[in-house]
Design an enzyme around this catalytic site. Structure first.
Site, short mmCIF file in Angstrom:
data_model
loop_
_atom_site.label_atom_id
_atom_site.label_comp_id
_atom_site.label_asym_id
_atom_site.label_seq_id
_atom_site.Cartn_x
_atom_site.Cartn_y
_atom_site.Cartn_z
CE LYS A 1 44.33 32.76 27.08
NZ LYS A 1 44.51 34.09 27.65
CE LYS B 1 35.68 50.25 40.90
NZ LYS B 1 34.46 50.21 41.72
#
Lengths: 335, 196
Positions: free
Chosen positions: A116, A200
């Protein structure tokens, strides 16, 4: 429309962006040299990432943990200084991992090694590229150095993955050159709720865009792109594909095989497990179980078998996201 | 229409399914031994060799795939899929050893180093012609014996000229990824093996 079409489209998009930059530079007679990018083309980056599909990438802090991940069948490891759970506990500034640890992990395992860097910290990214990591995560888990901008990822030869909470955020990262996306979720909580929410949201926006396209309402696609600050071409590409134009993994709070399978059902191409494995009391069997449940998420027998390989008593203790103060949320970093 | 299974445990299986459909084959995902029934051909896509091997073993798919290949069903391994087909894996890390052990070839695993082993090159593939090939952390064919024959060579950075494709009976091993450069002719070649 096919996923490969989108890789080619994005490659041409990169060429377009660079030809515009070259024109600008020529006009200004600055004589600046454009970064040479022929050797490792965007297609190679999208391709390398595409071979990770169906797999699990695990956060590790040492060679020992990387070995456990490789033996468990992980498709990659992500080297960190501290696991997200510990980053949260330690507070302060979280930076990229110790390069010596990154190099030792690269020597000890054969699977792809990622690391990262902080959002906007192009120099950390250049360092990671130079030591030869396979993938860089420009991650909100570390402390951002630029509140406004992300790294220009087109100018790197190494593929990047970015986190997103919504479709517009994801498409902005793709436009900046990200070769892979992941949900942000809320890292280090062992709580998959936010990842579910983000996946979602992305899916619903894609369905909406596809609906516009199927009903011939290009104006609505145009309006969507204006409203949400995303390039029209990428909004249209997404509508035509019916999915994100690059490989998309789930991340942020995945702690059990069932969590991983749930995210796969929601349309993830694979899974990042952060603190979930090595903050548990049963890392070896949990790692193997999550690998199984990710690949064979739609086979109930396998998922049951995987879930039985772990004990809920050994799982990491989760954090209810609602108990976190706004300033403790990592997902709001870098939009 | 021929029915081709794509081992869909891990790797670039989606793109293979898309390409097979584009060249007019029926493509089905293979995740369990039961899915291997009624196939005219099988594709073993590239992914991460150690992950693929552990998933194939965990699901006990080795014997079912060996049986399928033994019955003469043409099988194509691409990228890391070619490692799974090989009888010998050279320069192996700890988890790299022969998995299906079907083809008389020795494959150098990910000994090429990391990003250096990812590149796009043009090569001459016997029976197909000049193709654009994406090598993604790709293995290389160091040796072929018995009835196995090398069909294409590539210049691997740091390793020199090594095999990139091999054929043995109904088995085709490609160390590169034809699904990512949309090389329809490679699929046509494989389908001609299936239809034979």
């Amino acid at each position: 429309m096919k996923l490969v079409d989108s890789y080619e489209f994005l490659e041409r998009l990169r060429d377009l962006i660079y030809s515009l930059l070259e024109l600008r530079d020529r006009a200004a007679e600055e004589g600046l040299e454009i970064v040479p990018l022929r050797r490792e083309t965007p297609l190679v980056r999208y391709g390398v990432v595409s071979t990770l599909k169906g797999g699990v990438i695990m956060d590790v802090t040492s060679e020992e943990q990387a070995g456990i991940a490789e033996d468990a069948g992980a498709v990659g490891v992500m080297v960190l200084d501290k696991l997200p759970y510990d980053v949260r506990a330690a507070g302060g500034v979280a930076r990229t991992a110790d390069l010596n640890v990154v190099l030792r992990v690269m020597e000890s395992v054969g699977i792809p090694v990622s690391a990262k860097c902080r959002i906007g910290h192009a120099e950390e990214a250049r360092l990671l590229e130079s030591v030869g990591v396979d993938l860089i995560d420009e991650s909100e888990v570390l402390t951002p150095v630029d509140e406004k901008n992300h790294i220009d990822k087109w100018s790197f030869r190494v593929p990047f993955v970015n986190g997103a909470r919504s479709l517009p955020e994801a498409l902005r990262r793709v436009y900046e050159g990200a070769s892979m996306m992941r949900t942000k979720g809320e890292a280090g909580t062992g709580n998959v709720a936010e990842a579910v929410k983000h996946m979602k949201l992305v899916n619903r926006d894609i369905a909406t865009l596809r609906g516009y396209l199927l009903s011939g309402d290009y104006e609505a696609v145009w309006y969507y792109s204006k409203e949400n600050r995303v390039p029209y071409e990428l909004a249209l590409l997404t509508a035509r594909l019916g999915r994100l134009p690059v490989v998309n993994f789930a991340a942020g709070g995945i702690a059990t095989p069932a969590d991983a399978a749930l995210m796969m059902w929601l349309g993830s191409d694979g899974v990042f497990v952060g603190s979930g494995v090595f903050k548990s009391q049963d890392p070896e069997s949990r790692a193997r179980a999550i690998v199984l449940a990710t690949s064979l998420y739609d086979d109930p027998e396998t998922v049951v078998e995987a879930q039985r390989m772990v004990s809920e008593r050994a799982a990491m203790v989760g954090i209810d996201v609602r108990t976190l103060k706004p300033e403790q949320l990592m997902q709001v970093r870098g939009e | 229409m021929v029915r081709v299974g794509v081992l869909s445990l891990q790797g670039s299986f989606l793109e293979h399914v898309e390409m097979l459909r584009e060249v007019g084959a029926e493509a089905v995902a293979v995740r369990r031994a039961a899915d291997l029934g009624g196939l005219d051909g099988l594709v073993v896509p590239g992914g991460e060799p150690t992950a693929l091997a552990s998933l194939v073993r965990a699901r006990g798919l080795e014997d079912s795939i060996r049986e399928l290949v033994g019955s003469g069903v043409p099988t194509m391994g691409t990228g890391a899929g070619s490692v799974l087909l090989a009888k010998r894996v050279v320069g192996a890390g700890r988890a790299e050893r022969a998995v299906l052990g079907l083809m008389d070839v020795a494959i150098v695993g990910s000994a090429l180093g990391r990003r250096a082993s990812s590149f796009v090159a043009e090569l001459d593939l016997e029976g197909v012609g000049r193709v654009r090939a994406a090598f993604l952390r790709s293995p290389a064919i160091a040796e072929a014996w018995g009835s196995a024959r090398v069909l294409a060579y590539a210049d691997y950075p740091g390793l020199g000229r090594l095999g990139a494709a091999a054929l043995q009976g109904s088995l085709l091993a490609l160390t590169f990824h034809p699904e990512l450069t949309r090389e329809r002719r490679v699929y046509g070649f494989f389908l001609s093996m299936v239809k034979r």
